[in-house]
Scaffold this motif. Structure first.
Motif, PDB file in Angstrom:
ATOM      1  N   SER A   3       0.759  -1.295   0.016  1.00 24.26           N
ATOM      2  CA  SER A   3       0.044   0.022  -0.017  1.00 24.26           C
ATOM      3  C   SER A   3       0.924   1.398  -0.024  1.00 24.26           C
ATOM      4  O   SER A   3       2.200   1.276   0.113  1.00 24.26           O
ATOM      5  N   GLY A   4       0.021   2.688  -0.105  1.00 20.23           N
ATOM      6  CA  GLY A   4       0.982   3.562   0.049  1.00 20.23           C
ATOM      7  C   GLY A   4       1.558   3.727   1.425  1.00 20.23           C
ATOM      8  O   GLY A   4       2.669   4.297   1.437  1.00 20.23           O
ATOM      9  N   THR A   5       0.838   3.398   2.443  1.00 17.69           N
ATOM     10  CA  THR A   5       1.307   3.384   3.634  1.00 17.69           C
ATOM     11  C   THR A   5       2.525   2.554   3.905  1.00 17.69           C
ATOM     12  O   THR A   5       3.578   3.021   4.553  1.00 17.69           O
TER      13      THR A   5
ATOM     14  N   ASN B 203       5.651   4.621   2.513  1.00 17.16           N
ATOM     15  CA  ASN B 203       5.794   5.639   3.370  1.00 17.16           C
ATOM     16  C   ASN B 203       6.550   5.224   4.562  1.00 17.16           C
ATOM     17  O   ASN B 203       7.615   5.663   5.013  1.00 17.16           O
TER      18      ASN B 203
HETATM   19  C1  LIG Z   1      -4.308   7.121   0.782  1.00 24.04           C
HETATM   20  C2  LIG Z   1      -3.195   8.058   1.277  1.00 24.04           C
HETATM   21  C3  LIG Z   1      -1.797   7.252   1.853  1.00 24.04           C
HETATM   22  C4  LIG Z   1      -2.114   5.715   2.204  1.00 24.04           C
HETATM   23  O1  LIG Z   1      -2.268   4.837   1.193  1.00 24.04           O
HETATM   24  P1  LIG Z   1      -2.698   3.407   1.320  1.00 24.04           P
HETATM   25  O2  LIG Z   1      -2.496   3.066   0.009  1.00 24.04           O
HETATM   26  O3  LIG Z   1      -4.272   3.536   1.472  1.00 24.04           O
HETATM   27  O4  LIG Z   1      -2.180   2.928   2.396  1.00 24.04           O
HETATM   28  C5  LIG Z   1      -0.698   7.902   2.260  1.00 24.04           C
HETATM   29  N1  LIG Z   1      -0.746   9.220   2.119  1.00 24.04           N
HETATM   30  C6  LIG Z   1      -1.901  10.106   1.482  1.00 24.04           C
HETATM   31  C7  LIG Z   1      -1.654  11.412   1.067  1.00 24.04           C
HETATM   32  C8  LIG Z   1      -3.020   9.317   1.140  1.00 24.04           C
HETATM   33  O5  LIG Z   1      -4.231   9.975   0.480  1.00 24.04           O
END
Ligand SMILES: *Cc1c(COP(=O)(O)O)cnc(C)c1O
Length: 393
Positions: A101-103, A106
């Motif tokens: 995921s984006g998480t 990060n």
């Molecule tokens: C949605 C989002 C995330 C998290 O991404 P996931 O794929 O849901 O884990 C991180 N940063 C921002 C700015 C987001 O909008």
């Protein structure tokens, strides 16, 4: 034996019924979905034969292992596609991978930053995604949060004040390309200049751009200013995005690209895998790599550009229509997010709006039709006219 078989058969019918009811519920939910940045219009042409195969991209995408049920070749092509989009050649060698995921992107970026600068303070904005302070807690990194302007972008003057306070220690800075609530874009160039001016040179800083949504949007917007574009030309260290947001995969996933020198620092060889331990997860979802690959190469830059231009125009239209009724809206140029006062719960539920401190937003993804926008505008206006929110404060 016969009894067993018929019991199995009864169970199969039950499972099939449950799954078909679930499919129906999901399709209905998709049809009126406005609140989250998920591109549901994917029509992904994946061969059904692949869906029941285990596909595990075990370990580092570049190292290879004895394990053969993987698609690291496709994963590397995905990374290459995004390296081109984000002009990663400007960063020297970069490394990338498909994660959960984006998480995860990060978290891993911040880990790379901490390994590079163990005594660093992490600076993010008040509108940063909650995964940023969470990563800092997991990694036990001290954080400082910087106030934002009303638009949702980081206040550069406040960022400078924060730098003054942390002088003497290196910094990990997380900027956002498309904030979660308001779709705002932090001014990357202004922040990099501040870092230079205040003596935080390349060996005293690690800058990550969280582009979960708009790192796959801004590169396609003609006329978006250079200072907010997600590009390694700004001298940043890493960028991440989500796969199920603008890219449009049918499962949550994400991609992180970082300077290779940071990844080499944390790589430790594990002999039995014949692979470098450069990823948070050992086993990684190969179906996600296949899905991102099919989307990026199947849809292509030209169609993402069309999608983005159409969505940004529709978001601007929605904001203008709401404004005509004197409804206070925030729409950040070049984005697809429109913020307005949180409506009654019936509307929140129907359109699956995300609410925060009395505000809600709609995100005009490619799957949002004109009819859905019209329907929402009608519902929202009726509520607004009947609520006392419209009276001047
Ligand atoms: C949605 C989002 C995330 C998290 O991404 P996931 O794929 O849901 O884990 C991180 N940063 C921002 C700015 C987001 O909008």
């Amino acid at each position: 034996m016969n009894t067993m078989q018929s019991a199995d058969a009864v169970m199969d019918v039950g499972i099939a019924q449950c799954l078909s009811a679930t499919e129906k519920r999901l399709r209905a939910a998709h049809a009126t979905h406005l609140g989250y940045p998920y591109n549901l219009a994917t029509g992904l042409p994946l061969p059904s034969g692949i869906s029941d195969l285990l596909v595990n991209n075990l370990g580092d995408p570049y190292a290879g292992s004895h394990f053969a049920s993987e698609v690291c070749d496709l994963e590397r092509q995905v990374v290459g596609w995004l390296q081109d989009l984000w002009e990663a050649d400007a960063a020297g060698a970069t490394w990338g991978s498909v994660g959960a995921s984006g998480t995860e992107g990060n978290l891993w970026a911040i880990y790379l930053g901490r390994e590079a600068l163990p005594s660093a303070v992490l600076i993010h904005s008040d509108e940063a995604h909650y995964s940023i302070p969470k990563a800092a807690r997991l990694l036990r990194i001290q954080t400082m949060s910087v106030r934002c302007r009303d638009s949702g972008e980081i206040d550069v003057a406040a960022f400078e004040e924060t730098l003054e306070q942390v002088k003497g220690r290196p910094v990990i800075v997380v900027l956002t390309c498309g904030t979660t609530m308001k779709g705002a874009h932090d001014d990357i160039v202004a922040v990099m200049n501040c870092l230079d001016v205040h003596g935080f040179g390349p060996d005293q800083r690690f800058v990550h751009v969280d582009g979960a949504l708009n790192a796959m949007v801004l590169p396609f917007v003609d006329g978006a200013p250079q200072n907010i574009r997600p590009t390694f030309r700004h001298g940043i260290d890493s960028i991440s995005t989500s796969g199920h947001k603008m890219i449009g995969t049918p499962m949550p996933c994400g991609v992180l690209i970082a300077r290779k020198s940071h990844v080499d620092r944390v790589a430790s060889s594990i002999a039995y895998l014949r692979s470098d331990d450069t990823t948070l997860m050992g086993s990684r979802n190969g179906h996600a790599a296949i899905a991102i690959w099919a989307r990026l190469f199947g849809h292509g830059r030209a169609r993402y550009r069309d999608d983005v231009h159409r969505c940004v125009a529709k978001a601007q239209f929605l904001a203008a229509e709401l404004s005509r009724w004197n409804i206070p809206v925030i729409w950040n140029a070049h984005g697809m997010t429109v913020v307005f006062p949180e409506p009654e719960v019936r509307i929140v539920n129907r359109y699956q709006l995300a609410c925060y401190r009395g505000q809600a937003h709609a995100i005009i993804m490619p799957s949002v039709t004109d009819d859905l926008i019209d329907e929402f505008l009608n519902d929202y206006r009726s509520w607004w006219m009947s609520s006392d929110r419209r009276l001047p404060q």
